[in-house]
Design an enzyme around this catalytic site. Structure first.
Site, PDB file in Angstrom:
ATOM      1  N   LYS A  42      -1.288  -0.925  -3.288  1.00  0.00           N
ATOM      2  CA  LYS A  42      -2.899  -0.090  -3.675  1.00  0.00           C
ATOM      3  C   LYS A  42      -1.782   1.814  -3.696  1.00  0.00           C
ATOM      4  O   LYS A  42      -1.125   1.848  -3.402  1.00  0.00           O
ATOM      5  CB  LYS A  42      -4.036  -0.028  -3.067  1.00  0.00           C
ATOM      6  CG  LYS A  42      -3.652   0.032  -1.084  1.00  0.00           C
ATOM      7  CD  LYS A  42      -3.697   1.730  -1.126  1.00  0.00           C
ATOM      8  CE  LYS A  42      -2.735   1.891   0.345  1.00  0.00           C
ATOM      9  NZ  LYS A  42      -2.912   3.688  -0.008  1.00  0.00           N
TER      10      LYS A  42
ATOM     11  N   GLY B  62       2.605  -3.760   3.816  1.00  0.00           N
ATOM     12  CA  GLY B  62       2.910  -4.343   5.193  1.00  0.00           C
ATOM     13  C   GLY B  62       1.398  -5.410   5.204  1.00  0.00           C
ATOM     14  O   GLY B  62       0.523  -6.071   5.735  1.00  0.00           O
TER      15      GLY B  62
ATOM     16  N   ASP C 198      -6.454  -0.556   6.576  1.00  0.00           N
ATOM     17  CA  ASP C 198      -6.137  -0.331   4.339  1.00  0.00           C
ATOM     18  C   ASP C 198      -5.836  -2.705   4.882  1.00  0.00           C
ATOM     19  O   ASP C 198      -6.056  -2.750   3.379  1.00  0.00           O
ATOM     20  CB  ASP C 198      -4.737  -0.784   4.362  1.00  0.00           C
ATOM     21  CG  ASP C 198      -4.911   0.834   3.689  1.00  0.00           C
ATOM     22  OD1 ASP C 198      -5.893   1.524   3.934  1.00  0.00           O
ATOM     23  OD2 ASP C 198      -3.984   1.356   4.180  1.00  0.00           O
TER      24      ASP C 198
END
Ligand code: C5P
Length: 310
Positions: free
Chosen positions: A13, A110, A143
């Site tokens: 992203k 990650g 996230d």
């Protein structure tokens, strides 16, 4: 395990805008951000194993992860959390990560791997509880919930409260100076710094979404590609500043640091402009990629937009 469930692609992203407010009692900062997935992705394979399980890492961005204790990897922790939630003694799977997304780079690699493992194992173990998956994702990191859904979204709270968005497809270039940036350290620098009176939290995000949807990226004022962490991220990895300057000289429609850095993204006019900027920024960057933003993971599996290069 059903072989059709065994491979999943986990996209990176960028944060088109990142507005950060005050530190909360729980230590996190209140923020509003526009998350946007891009076609750059890791490839994850999950297979059954007789033992408690394992995680291995290969690929151009594997780096020191190859030698790390796999139990510290967020993708493994995702598997362990879900196993625990469904009452399994251990995940009992072998997770293989083929890393193409640079690590500690503001691209959420990650977090995306962890969300992809949650989704994949939820399918394998017939877990049909979206609320549980979201809760586990938020427990893994701020996230991670975004990557459960992907595409584009407005993130609030510490990033985990999401409203999905439909934004026009854009061509972007990513460049990284080759130095890791610690998210916790960048937030600490931000908290210690002076903050001028800012616009109401979220107003820039709302404005950019409105302009992108009505007129497209060419109409966005350069200052609207905004990141409140930029100053702190530049202090953490000063080499990032040169990438911003070069992208501006190359005629990027907009350029900004993604998340807590040190990756810089640039929005291009079209695919040819993206390819050209990528070739020219390569002289100044340790790593570069160009390609489109994506609205669903389906665009990755069809291979339709996977035109970038590492
Ligand atoms: O949630 P995650 O583990 O990715 O966050 C890493 C660190 O970044 C947190 O420990 C915290 O110090 C900082 N952070 C923050 N406010 C947020 C997100 C992250 O202060 N909204």
């Amino acid at each position: 395990m059903d072989p059709s469930d065994a491979v999943v692609l986990a996209p990176a992203k960028i944060n088109l805008v990142l507005e950060v407010g005050n530190r909360r009692p729980d230590g996190y900062h209140e923020l509003v951000t526009v998350f946007q997935a891009v076609a750059l992705h890791d490839r994850i394979t999950v297979s059954d194993t007789d033992c408690h399980g394992a995680l291995t890492v290969t690929g151009p961005q594997a780096g020191p992860m190859v030698r790390e204790d796999f139990r510290r990897n967020l993708a493994w922790q995702a598997a362990a959390l879900l196993a625990d939630a469904v009452g399994l003694p251990s995940p009992g799977v072998h997770i293989h990560l083929e890393k193409h997304i640079p690590v500690a780079a503001g691209l959420g690699g990650g977090s995306s791997d962890a969300a992809a493992v949650l989704r994949l194992l939820a399918r394998c173990w017939a877990v049909d509880d979206e609320r549980l998956l979201w809760r586990l994702a938020a427990q893994l990191g701020s996230d991670v919930p975004f990557f459960l859904y992907g595409g584009a979204a407005l993130g609030r709270g510490r990033g985990e409260l999401l409203t999905s968005l439909r934004l026009p497809r854009m061509w972007v270039v990513l460049a990284n100076p080759g130095l890791p940036s610690s998210t916790a350290s960048v937030f600490r620098r931000f908290a210690a710094g002076d903050r001028p009176a800012a616009a109401p939290l979220g107003s820039r995000c709302e404005r950019i979404v409105q302009i992108l949807c009505s007129e497209g990226p060419g109409a966005v004022d350069d200052r609207l590609w905004h990141n409140d962490l930029a100053e702190a991220a530049l202090a953490e990895v000063p080499a990032t500043g040169l990438l911003l300057d070069v992208f501006r000289d190359l005629g990027a429609l907009g350029t900004q640091i993604s998340g807590s850095g040190a990756t810089v993204f640039a929005v291009a006019a079209d695919a040819a402009h993206a390819e050209q900027m990528s070739a020219q920024i390569a002289e100044y960057a340790a790593w570069t990629w160009w390609g489109p933003t994506i609205m669903s993971e389906g665009e990755l599996t069809s291979g339709h937009f996977a035109t970038g290069c590492t």
